[in-house]
Design an enzyme around this catalytic site. Structure first.
Site, mmCIF file in Angstrom:
data_model
loop_
_atom_site.group_PDB
_atom_site.id
_atom_site.type_symbol
_atom_site.label_atom_id
_atom_site.label_comp_id
_atom_site.label_asym_id
_atom_site.label_seq_id
_atom_site.Cartn_x
_atom_site.Cartn_y
_atom_site.Cartn_z
ATOM 1 N N ALA A 343 0.926 -1.110 0.001
ATOM 2 C CA ALA A 343 0.141 0.206 0.017
ATOM 3 C C ALA A 343 1.268 1.139 0.062
ATOM 4 C CB ALA A 343 -0.845 -0.102 1.193
ATOM 5 N N HIS A 372 -4.171 5.172 7.129
ATOM 6 C CA HIS A 372 -3.540 5.403 6.778
ATOM 7 C C HIS A 372 -3.072 6.472 5.719
ATOM 8 C CE1 HIS A 372 1.374 4.713 7.998
ATOM 9 N NE2 HIS A 372 0.259 4.590 6.814
ATOM 10 N N HIS A 376 -1.555 10.195 4.627
ATOM 11 C CA HIS A 376 -0.733 11.022 3.851
ATOM 12 C C HIS A 376 -1.170 12.280 2.827
ATOM 13 C CE1 HIS A 376 2.498 8.277 5.229
ATOM 14 N NE2 HIS A 376 1.986 6.907 4.514
ATOM 15 N N HIS A 502 10.132 -2.857 2.209
ATOM 16 C CA HIS A 502 10.908 -1.164 2.556
ATOM 17 C C HIS A 502 13.138 -1.491 2.242
ATOM 18 C CE1 HIS A 502 7.284 -0.787 4.276
ATOM 19 N NE2 HIS A 502 7.667 0.048 4.109
HETATM 20 ZN ZN LIG Z 1 2.519 5.197 5.322
#
Ligand SMILES: [Zn+2]
Length: 603
Positions: A343, A372, A376, A502
């Protein structure tokens, strides 16, 4: 869950003639002109790069991989040129505070700076695009059959057979992580070389420089926050290990030592909420509902889930999402092509073209993730009128915390308010421990994981962790901070860090650790502004326009001021701290310590 903005994709394009012919001793006025030119170029040129990245992430082919790598290399090359130029101007005496700040942002704001020598930018972009793409297409197995990323993640949360869990865990880490090992070492070398040209000892020091303090002070700040919350994590770990031992027996989960990572309901043991049912205490632990089931009962589909998320922000006074959000977002996984399901939230044009990219499933996790990601998008829109270099979070932890702050307001009473939960099913006060434990399984369990990802990367970038010790160092940090261990022994032919999004995507991770504590600071401040006097975890600030106005004031600042100013604007505090998180979970901590009495602690 990450944030992508055009500026986060790095700076852009050509140096001005003025910069190229810079005199030997530049003046403050010339520095101002350089910054102005850089900002204009940023604002203009980063948009196409963002579009290219969007197409690659939502339609992975060999061609889009190549095109995305090229666009990325071009932008990176220009960002490094600007950074090098900014470093020279930064030494000019008499700069205005804004120019000084923007020069620092130009120099330090590149995640993976490429070296300036010929071919290096292409090499770096090719490596990073190849790893991201491999991650997006990665598959593990269940019962010998291939299962893709978002599906295997979901299965880790549902399956309770330890042999199947082990199969999924091992296959995912072996298939996705191990092949990246060589590429990752090369990427580290190139990014370090580029960072040194910009005047940083290594890329990790450069990442730690983005917090209005020295890299050393920042590392110390993360350690201080961890020390504040570690006792709570230890209590949770002790309790959960005991419950897993009850469920699986000594042969699978011993009473002492680390927790077997694949038993936690999550591929990375980073959030444990999926196994709440295994640890829920009798009586108090039965919350009487599951948000995922409520959504399914009311026939929610993914788009309606996003609409519900939007409605929360609207209730605070934020403008509705633009029509293009609904036309251009990827809300469900396309049936016919490879995409990166992880996501993310995007800001394509730094104006109104905000989007999310998800492979949404109708469950509680994704309902929270929607809030979440939207956090942003609303942040991006709030600061869109700032100068280009200030269109970012006060620090990157702020950006990650906003949507989670809102999601903390998804209380039983809120669910009643939006018609998902029947009033008669709201858990009574004697279920508070259950509610808190359910939250802690995600929020508290995450803390050591959030810290150790970049502890590992900082060590890798600094050279303290060498390529022939990547896996061992990873396992050692997992053991030390999380107290977890892999289900089978690992060795240096593996590369488990690569099996976490990540790492191949080179998204810095300290931000998620900061966000975990910041969201409780923000939430507590919002609840205080809303006049809430009950237990903190029962507070929902849904519908409170005053909170919305004050929140927007912080968001609209973007990165224009050092982050303590932004923190103060909303909370009155100037220090990031675990105190609000500890206060929220204090009743649970007391209860856990009661349960844990006489049991072995630690690992
Ligand atoms: Zn985030």
């Amino acid at each position: 869950m990450k944030l992508v903005s055009t500026l986060a994709l790095a700076a852009s394009l050509a140096l001005s003639p003025a910069a190229a012919q810079k005199p030997a001793a530049p003046t403050p006025a010339q520095a101002d002109a350089f910054v102005r030119e850089a900002e204009e170029t940023y604002a203009r040129e980063s948009v196409d790069a963002a579009r290219m990245a969007w197409v690659q992430a939502t339609y992975i082919t060999d061609d889009t991989d190549i095109l995305a790598a090229k666009a990325d290399a071009r932008v990176n090359t220009m960002a490094v040129k600007y950074g090098l130029e900014a470093a020279k101007y930064a030494r000019v005496r008499g700069l205005s505070p804004d120019t000084k700040r923007k020069l620092d942002l130009l120099r330090g704001g590149i995640t993976l700076p490429a070296p300036t020598r010929a071919g290096a930018a292409d090499a770096l972009s090719t490596l990073s695009t190849r790893m991201s793409s491999a991650y997006g297409k990665g598959k593990g197995t269940l019962d010998g059959k291939p299962v893709g990323g978002s599906d295997i993640e979901a299965a880790m949360g549902e399956v309770r057979d330890p042999a199947k869990l082990r199969e999924m865990w091992v296959s995912w880490h072996d298939n996705v992580g191990a092949p990246m090992r060589g590429d990752y070492a090369k990427l580290v070398g190139l990014a370090n070389e580029g960072s040194r040209e910009l005047g940083y000892p290594d890329a990790g020091a450069m990442w730690r420089s983005g917090y209005d303090m020295t890299p050393e002070q920042f590392a110390a700040t993360t350690d201080r926050i961890w020390a504040e919350v570690e006792p709570l994590y230890q209590s949770l770990h002790t309790y959960v290990r005991w419950k897993l031992n009850e469920k699986y027996g000594d042969a699978v989960q011993p009473r002492t030592g680390p927790i077997r990572a694949d038993l936690t309901g999550n591929m990375w043991a980073q959030e444990w909420g999926n196994i709440y049912e295994l640890v829920a205490p009798k009586g108090a632990g039965d919350l009487g509902y599951d948000v995922g089931e409520l959504l399914k009962d009311k026939k929610y589909d993914p788009v309606r889930m996003v609409r519900q998320g939007e409605a929360f922000y609207s209730s605070l006074g934020f403008q509705p999402l633009p029509e293009t959000f609904w036309q251009r977002s990827q809300i469900v996984k396309p049936a016919d092509r490879e995409v990166i399901c992880h996501a993310s939230a995007w800001d394509i044009d730094n104006r109104d073209d905000i989007r999310i990219k998800m492979c949404t499933k109708v469950n509680a996790d994704d309902f929270v993730t929607i809030h979440h990601e939207l956090g942003h998008n609303y942040y991006q829109r709030a600061y869109k009128d700032q100068p280009a270099l200030y269109r970012s979070g006060a620090n990157d932890g702020f950006h990650e915390a906003i949507g989670d702050t809102v999601a903390l307001s998804i209380t039983p009473d809120y669910l009643v308010g939006i018609g998902l939960l029947d009033r008669s099913r709201v858990p009574s006060a004697d279920k508070d421990i259950g509610l808190l434990l359910r939250q802690a399984m995600d929020k508290v369990a995450f803390l050591p994981f959030g810290l150790l990802i970049d502890k590992w990367r900082w060590g890798v970038f600094s050279g303290e962790i060498r390529p022939d010790g990547y896996q061992a160092a990873w396992d050692a940090l997992r053991l030390r901070y999380q107290g977890v261990k892999p289900p089978v022994a690992r060795d240096e032919t593996r590369f488990d860090p690569g099996a976490k999004y990540h790492i191949p995507a080179s998204t810095p991770y300290a931000r998620y650790f900061l966000a975990r504590v910041l969201q409780f600071q923000f939430y507590k401040a919002a609840c205080r502004q809303a006049g809430w006097t009950g237990p903190l975890h029962r507070c929902s600030f849904y519908g409170n326009k005053e909170v919305g106005t004050r929140l927007n004031a912080m968001l609209a600042m973007g990165q224009s001021r050092p982050w303590p100013d932004a923190l103060q604007a909303f909370t009155g505090e100037r220090t990031m701290s675990g105190a609000a998180l500890s206060e929220y979970f204090a009743p649970l901590k007391a209860w856990l310590d009661e349960q844990n009495r006489g049991k072995p602690q630690g690992w």
